[in-house]
Design a protein around this motif. Sequence first.
Motif, PDB file in Angstrom:
ATOM      1  N   THR A   2     107.883  91.914  42.462  1.00 10.70           N
ATOM      2  CA  THR A   2     107.362  92.418  43.729  1.00 10.70           C
ATOM      3  C   THR A   2     105.949  92.944  43.547  1.00 10.70           C
ATOM      4  O   THR A   2     105.673  93.709  42.618  1.00 10.70           O
ATOM      5  CB  THR A   2     108.262  93.548  44.271  1.00 10.70           C
ATOM      6  OG1 THR A   2     109.592  93.057  44.439  1.00 10.70           O
ATOM      7  CG2 THR A   2     107.734  94.057  45.601  1.00 10.70           C
ATOM      8  N   GLU A  49     104.418  93.539  49.388  1.00  6.63           N
ATOM      9  CA  GLU A  49     104.303  92.135  49.775  1.00  6.63           C
ATOM     10  C   GLU A  49     105.700  91.558  49.987  1.00  6.63           C
ATOM     11  O   GLU A  49     106.565  91.628  49.110  1.00  6.63           O
ATOM     12  CB  GLU A  49     103.553  91.357  48.692  1.00  6.63           C
ATOM     13  CG  GLU A  49     103.093  89.980  49.110  1.00  6.63           C
ATOM     14  CD  GLU A  49     102.167  89.371  48.075  1.00  6.63           C
ATOM     15  OE1 GLU A  49     100.971  89.221  48.362  1.00  6.63           O
ATOM     16  OE2 GLU A  49     102.651  89.055  46.964  1.00  6.63           O
ATOM     17  N   THR A  50     105.917  90.961  51.173  1.00  9.75           N
ATOM     18  CA  THR A  50     107.205  90.358  51.505  1.00  9.75           C
ATOM     19  C   THR A  50     106.951  88.942  52.021  1.00  9.75           C
ATOM     20  O   THR A  50     105.803  88.583  52.320  1.00  9.75           O
ATOM     21  CB  THR A  50     107.939  91.166  52.590  1.00  9.75           C
ATOM     22  OG1 THR A  50     107.285  90.951  53.855  1.00  9.75           O
ATOM     23  CG2 THR A  50     107.945  92.658  52.270  1.00  9.75           C
ATOM     24  N   PRO A  51     107.993  88.131  52.163  1.00 10.30           N
ATOM     25  CA  PRO A  51     107.795  86.780  52.738  1.00 10.30           C
ATOM     26  C   PRO A  51     107.202  86.821  54.146  1.00 10.30           C
ATOM     27  O   PRO A  51     106.590  85.869  54.597  1.00 10.30           O
ATOM     28  CB  PRO A  51     109.213  86.197  52.749  1.00 10.30           C
ATOM     29  CG  PRO A  51     109.924  86.930  51.655  1.00 10.30           C
ATOM     30  CD  PRO A  51     109.362  88.313  51.664  1.00 10.30           C
ATOM     31  N   GLN A  52     107.393  87.924  54.851  1.00  6.53           N
ATOM     32  CA  GLN A  52     106.854  88.055  56.211  1.00  6.53           C
ATOM     33  C   GLN A  52     105.455  88.675  56.221  1.00  6.53           C
ATOM     34  O   GLN A  52     104.868  88.880  57.287  1.00  6.53           O
ATOM     35  CB  GLN A  52     107.785  88.924  57.070  1.00  6.53           C
ATOM     36  CG  GLN A  52     109.154  88.315  57.340  1.00  6.53           C
ATOM     37  CD  GLN A  52     110.065  88.378  56.118  1.00  6.53           C
ATOM     38  OE1 GLN A  52     110.055  89.374  55.378  1.00  6.53           O
ATOM     39  NE2 GLN A  52     110.839  87.318  55.910  1.00  6.53           N
ATOM     40  N   GLY A  53     104.904  88.941  55.038  1.00  7.40           N
ATOM     41  CA  GLY A  53     103.597  89.588  54.952  1.00  7.40           C
ATOM     42  C   GLY A  53     103.704  90.978  54.348  1.00  7.40           C
ATOM     43  O   GLY A  53     104.783  91.415  53.921  1.00  7.40           O
ATOM     44  N   ARG A  54     102.605  91.686  54.318  1.00  6.32           N
ATOM     45  CA  ARG A  54     102.593  93.027  53.749  1.00  6.32           C
ATOM     46  C   ARG A  54     103.179  94.038  54.730  1.00  6.32           C
ATOM     47  O   ARG A  54     102.866  94.019  55.913  1.00  6.32           O
ATOM     48  CB  ARG A  54     101.163  93.416  53.350  1.00  6.32           C
ATOM     49  CG  ARG A  54     100.703  92.665  52.108  1.00  6.32           C
ATOM     50  CD  ARG A  54      99.208  92.640  51.930  1.00  6.32           C
ATOM     51  NE  ARG A  54      98.587  93.945  51.730  1.00  6.32           N
ATOM     52  CZ  ARG A  54      97.382  94.112  51.181  1.00  6.32           C
ATOM     53  NH1 ARG A  54      96.674  93.058  50.778  1.00  6.32           N
ATOM     54  NH2 ARG A  54      96.885  95.314  51.039  1.00  6.32           N
ATOM     55  N   ARG A  55     104.049  94.913  54.188  1.00 10.69           N
ATOM     56  CA  ARG A  55     104.683  95.946  55.004  1.00 10.69           C
ATOM     57  C   ARG A  55     104.322  97.309  54.421  1.00 10.69           C
ATOM     58  O   ARG A  55     104.405  97.521  53.221  1.00 10.69           O
ATOM     59  CB  ARG A  55     106.208  95.761  55.036  1.00 10.69           C
ATOM     60  CG  ARG A  55     106.634  94.476  55.751  1.00 10.69           C
ATOM     61  CD  ARG A  55     106.266  94.547  57.232  1.00 10.69           C
ATOM     62  NE  ARG A  55     106.598  93.330  57.983  1.00 10.69           N
ATOM     63  CZ  ARG A  55     105.728  92.374  58.282  1.00 10.69           C
ATOM     64  NH1 ARG A  55     104.467  92.472  57.864  1.00 10.69           N
ATOM     65  NH2 ARG A  55     106.097  91.323  58.983  1.00 10.69           N
ATOM     66  N   ASP A  79     103.899  96.180  59.847  1.00  8.83           N
ATOM     67  CA  ASP A  79     102.609  95.555  59.582  1.00  8.83           C
ATOM     68  C   ASP A  79     101.514  96.549  59.948  1.00  8.83           C
ATOM     69  O   ASP A  79     101.310  96.850  61.122  1.00  8.83           O
ATOM     70  CB  ASP A  79     102.476  94.276  60.427  1.00  8.83           C
ATOM     71  CG  ASP A  79     101.119  93.607  60.259  1.00  8.83           C
ATOM     72  OD1 ASP A  79     100.323  94.045  59.411  1.00  8.83           O
ATOM     73  OD2 ASP A  79     100.859  92.643  61.010  1.00  8.83           O
TER      74      ASP A  79
END
Length: 491
Positions: A2, A49-55, A79
Amino acid sequence: MTRVFVPKDSAALAVGAEAVARAFAASGCEVVRTGSRGLFWLEPLVEVETPQGRRAFGPAAPADVSAILAGDSPLALGDIEAHPWLAGQTRLTFARCGVVDPLAPPAFEALARARDLGADGVIAAIQASGLRGRGGAGFPVGVKWKTVRDAPGALKYLVCNADEGDSGTFADRMLMEGNPFLLIEGMAIAALAVGAARGFIYSRSEYPHANATMAAALAVARAQGLIPGFDLQLRIGAGAYVCGEETALLESLEGKRGQVRPKPPLPAHSGLFGRPTAINNVLSLAAVPWIILNGGQAYDALGHGRSRGTKPIQLAGNVKRPGLYETPFGLTLRQIVEEIGGGTASGRPVRAVQCGGPLGAYFPPALFDTPYDYEAFAAQGGLIGHGGIVVFDDTVDMAAQARFALEFCGIESCGKCTPCRLGSKRGVETIDRITAGIDAEANLALVEDLCETLKFGSLCALGGFTPYPVMSAIRHFPDDFARAPARAAAE
């Protein structure tokens, strides 16, 4: 593995970002250190960083790391780009701060474009943009560059004034810590425009993290040949406030005591070591790459009146949401303080804001509908300055604030001119007589007369601008001075 982004900005470090970074590393994460996005009340603000973008999550502590990685932390912000505080901004200069690794150089596309345009094309673009000095004076950057370009002499210099000494300001530091290559690229473009082969960044000794990051970025730029033909060096001053004035800065760069030089000659004609010299603030130079890539007209399309482009506003003091907010000129002071800043952190009513550093005027709420631009502020007896806004609630003693301004001037005076050196000390003594209840009316008149002498008789803005906070405090908050004898008697 991660990937986690943790700020290494001084503001985040001050509230524990280093411990948070270590906790993420100990959990097996790849930790990328960034600058700050400028939402200081949420620092340390970390992004995963996640598959949907940075959280984003914040304000984070080491104990929060497990829940953050598990995805069930109450600190979740989603986001961060969609956060109302960021979404409402127009980020040009600070677009990459808090997003990228500060020591990972970009492609320097603006510099390549500037080489295609040539010196005349670059200056034309800057003039078309309406860019004015962001350090406080608001002088047109394109005019200054053309003056240096046209000045006779084979050797010319470029100097970046990074001596950010105003209370409540931190934009220069944030940029040097979060995106130093933007400043380097902007300086390389400016050097091409004015014909300078050597440049200097003059920073403060109080900025150790910014100086370390800038030095490392300069080393990368040299090693990778990013600015060929331009010798750019970092110089660190001893911390004198007066060295934020351009001629005192030049004296310090030359190895002398930082004292103001009489003008003329202007630095554009005879500056560093007697050579034509362009001196610009960090934010002025950092705005240049965007202008070169997008065109002067695109920058000029933003703003209000003669104040064009964006201004990084720095909110500090007793404010609920402190931080850096980049926006086009033209918002009202009320929008900035009440809507963006959220009012006071204490929850008490706002009584005053000081705009433009320790030498800036105090604005009462009655003037909060003033548009944030150079001319509108000047019409109200105020200064935009470097963009700092310090908020005070209704417990502030404005007589004490007026005294502080004069005391500050006396402490920081370089001693070159009599009005600043001695007038500031006489001002402190006179304010003390007022607060002691001694002939208050006559002494208030004496303060006003003294401020006239400071304003028109000082060699530089240190003495010349000190009357702004003093007289605005007296003008807008007369009860604080009228009550001074009663307070003195009660004490």
